[in-house]
Design a protein around this motif. Structure first.
Motif, PDB file in Angstrom:
ATOM      1  N   ARG A 114     -15.772  -1.911  22.528  1.00 25.29           N
ATOM      2  CA  ARG A 114     -15.549  -0.832  22.715  1.00 25.29           C
ATOM      3  C   ARG A 114     -15.530  -0.186  24.236  1.00 25.29           C
ATOM      4  N   ASP A 115     -16.539  -0.740  24.944  1.00 23.47           N
ATOM      5  CA  ASP A 115     -16.796  -0.030  26.281  1.00 23.47           C
ATOM      6  C   ASP A 115     -16.090  -1.075  27.418  1.00 23.47           C
ATOM      7  N   ARG A 116     -15.038  -1.735  27.013  1.00 25.35           N
ATOM      8  CA  ARG A 116     -14.369  -2.722  27.969  1.00 25.35           C
ATOM      9  C   ARG A 116     -13.754  -1.966  29.159  1.00 25.35           C
ATOM     10  N   ALA A 117     -13.457  -0.868  29.122  1.00 23.32           N
ATOM     11  CA  ALA A 117     -12.630  -0.069  30.081  1.00 23.32           C
ATOM     12  C   ALA A 117     -13.857  -0.016  31.215  1.00 23.32           C
ATOM     13  N   LEU A 118     -15.116  -0.106  31.052  1.00 20.43           N
ATOM     14  CA  LEU A 118     -16.252   0.384  32.136  1.00 20.43           C
ATOM     15  C   LEU A 118     -16.133  -1.253  32.956  1.00 20.43           C
ATOM     16  N   ILE A 119     -15.843  -2.118  32.452  1.00 18.32           N
ATOM     17  CA  ILE A 119     -15.803  -3.536  32.945  1.00 18.32           C
ATOM     18  C   ILE A 119     -14.230  -3.645  33.725  1.00 18.32           C
TER      19      ILE A 119
END
Length: 472
Positions: free
Chosen positions: A395-400
């Motif tokens: 879900r939070d892959r955009a942060l990486i």
């Protein structure tokens, strides 16, 4: 309510906050000691009702779906470690002058006369491995021991059971330490400190303070990480018994009162005669499995605690050789076409992933999941020079992805815009495409797993299965 004899507890009104792995044993133990026990629980699901029925059959009162109201007449609250300090129940207890203990505090208070000493371990990462290594070393020395606490084995069971122990290897989380004001270990270690669980503690300062409680009242040694100044600061701030020593561990050459590494050997310059000049060989780096840098640090911390307890050098070597790490902790799954595939699904935060990435020279990194409020700039900047490529899931892959764009723009990135469990097979296939012989494809997600998987074990199993399909 200090000694824990039955006379202390007879008729005492105790409220246990939370069912689950710590609440149910606490309720049963207190009921067995004659206390009048009420359990309060936020949830009212099928599992909670099953546990409630089991306790009610014993004569324990259970209130489901209402974890915020203080039951009338409560003289003590024993809380599950995960319950946040800002819950209304605890505010009500504070206003009424009712003390709050955790399961660790209760276990500490219920120890029998002459009970086993506790060697305690906390830290953001590496706790479980270090405690298991420590128990293996203690067993090699012929001591009756068990690895207990946050590791999944109830401290209450160890303290109240029939089995007699010489010494316990105790893993403690920051949550457990928060609710354990009178704990006094023989010796203790803080392995490292990095931002984690800040939503629970409220701030990094509060998190560090709770970790530091593990040193309070230590008798023999406060073990700290030379590479992590915050752990040494906690030792300086601790109120310990006179004669208790600060003992550091380092991956470099140790100074006096430290354990470290010299020419492939783990050596002790803390628990030896004339430590200004002498060092004792404990083991070879090759005795540590796997011999990744952060795992060698875990071994040194375990050795320091064992040596503080008087364990001979030979038992340190034997204990480390006998130790087998848990699944999903830098576990080598297979080599396929000259590429190593490594499962470190347990790397659920940035600090753990950083340690994992540092163990390899050229990595195709599979990362992503639930970030839990973490940021990834420092991690990516540190790892950039090692990255052959990255495959992002969760879900939070955009942060990486954004951190990679800022700090490693030349690294090829595959962003998988799916969060079904089948995404792992596609992630492994994409990683294979990016990898070259001699590389390591590393699952070190730096995130929690619950957006896609039940837990990090299931995530690691999915990775291993995907790798086996590659090689089939």
């Amino acid at each position: 309510m200090g000694s824990g004899q039955v006379t202390d507890w007879q008729g005492k009104h105790v409220t246990v906050a939370g069912l689950g792995v710590s609440g149910v044993p606490a309720a049963k133990a207190l009921h067995g000691l004659g206390a009048k026990v009420t359990v309060v629980n936020d949830g009212d699901d099928v599992r909670a009702r099953e546990q409630a029925a089991d306790l009610e059959a014993l004569g324990v009162t259970v209130r489901l779906g209402d974890g915020d109201t203080l039951p009338d007449g409560t003289e003590l609250i024993v809380t599950a470690p995960g319950w946040r300090p800002d819950k209304p129940l605890f505010a009500a207890a504070d206003a009424a002058g009712v003390p709050v203990w955790g399961d660790v505090e209760l276990a500490w208070r219920l120890r029998k006369p002459g009970a086993a000493d506790w060697l305690a371990v906390t830290g953001t990462n590496g706790k479980t491995t270090t405690v298991q290594m420590l128990a293996s070393i203690l067993r090699a020395a012929g001591l009756r021991t068990a690895a207990v606490g946050n590791i999944g084995v109830s401290l209450l069971d160890a303290v109240l059971g029939d089995e007699e122990y010489d010494v316990l290897a105790v893993e403690l989380s920051s949550y457990q330490l928060h609710w354990a004001p009178s704990l006094r270990a023989h010796s203790a270690a803080v392995l490292n400190l990095a931002p984690d669980h800040l939503d629970w503690h409220g701030s990094m300062e509060a998190y560090a303070k709770d970790k530091g409680r593990i040193y309070e009242g230590n008798r023999v040694a406060c073990v700290y990480n030379v590479a992590d100044k915050a752990t040494e600061d906690l030792v300086r701030e601790a109120d310990v018994e006179e004669g208790c020593r600060a003992v550091g561990f380092t991956l470099g050459t140790p100074g006096p009162s430290q354990l470290g590494v010299v020419e492939g050997l783990l050596v002790d310059r803390a628990f030896v005669e004339n430590r200004q000049k002498n060092a004792q060989e404990l083991a070879e780096v090759a005795d540590v499995k796997p011999a990744a840098p952060h795992n060698i640090a875990n071994a040194l911390a375990a050795a320091a605690l064992a040596r503080a307890y008087g364990v001979p050098a030979g038992a340190v070597r034997e204990g480390l050789r006998n130790f087998t790490p848990d699944a999903h902790r830098i576990a080598h799954v297979a080599d396929v076409d000259g590429v190593a595939y490594v499962d470190d699904s347990k790397a659920t935060n940035t600090h753990a992933a950083q340690a994992s990435l540092a163990a390899y020279d050229s990595v195709v990194w599979i990362a992503g999941g639930l970030a839990k409020g973490a940021t990834f700039d420092e991690l990516v900047a540190e790892a950039a020079k090692r990255l052959r490529g990255a495959v992002l899931i969760g879900r939070d892959r955009a942060l990486i992805r954004e951190a990679l764009a800022r700090h490693a723009p030349e690294v090829p990135v595959v962003d998988l815009g799916r969060t079904d469990t089948g995404a792992m097979l596609q992630a492994v296939q994409e990683a294979r495409r990016l990898a070259r012989p001699g590389d390591t494809v590393l699952l070190a997600p730096a995130c929690a797993s619950m957006d896609m998987f039940a837990n990090y074990n299931k995530r690691g199993d999915a990775f291993a299965q995907a790798v086996r399909e590659l090689g089939a």
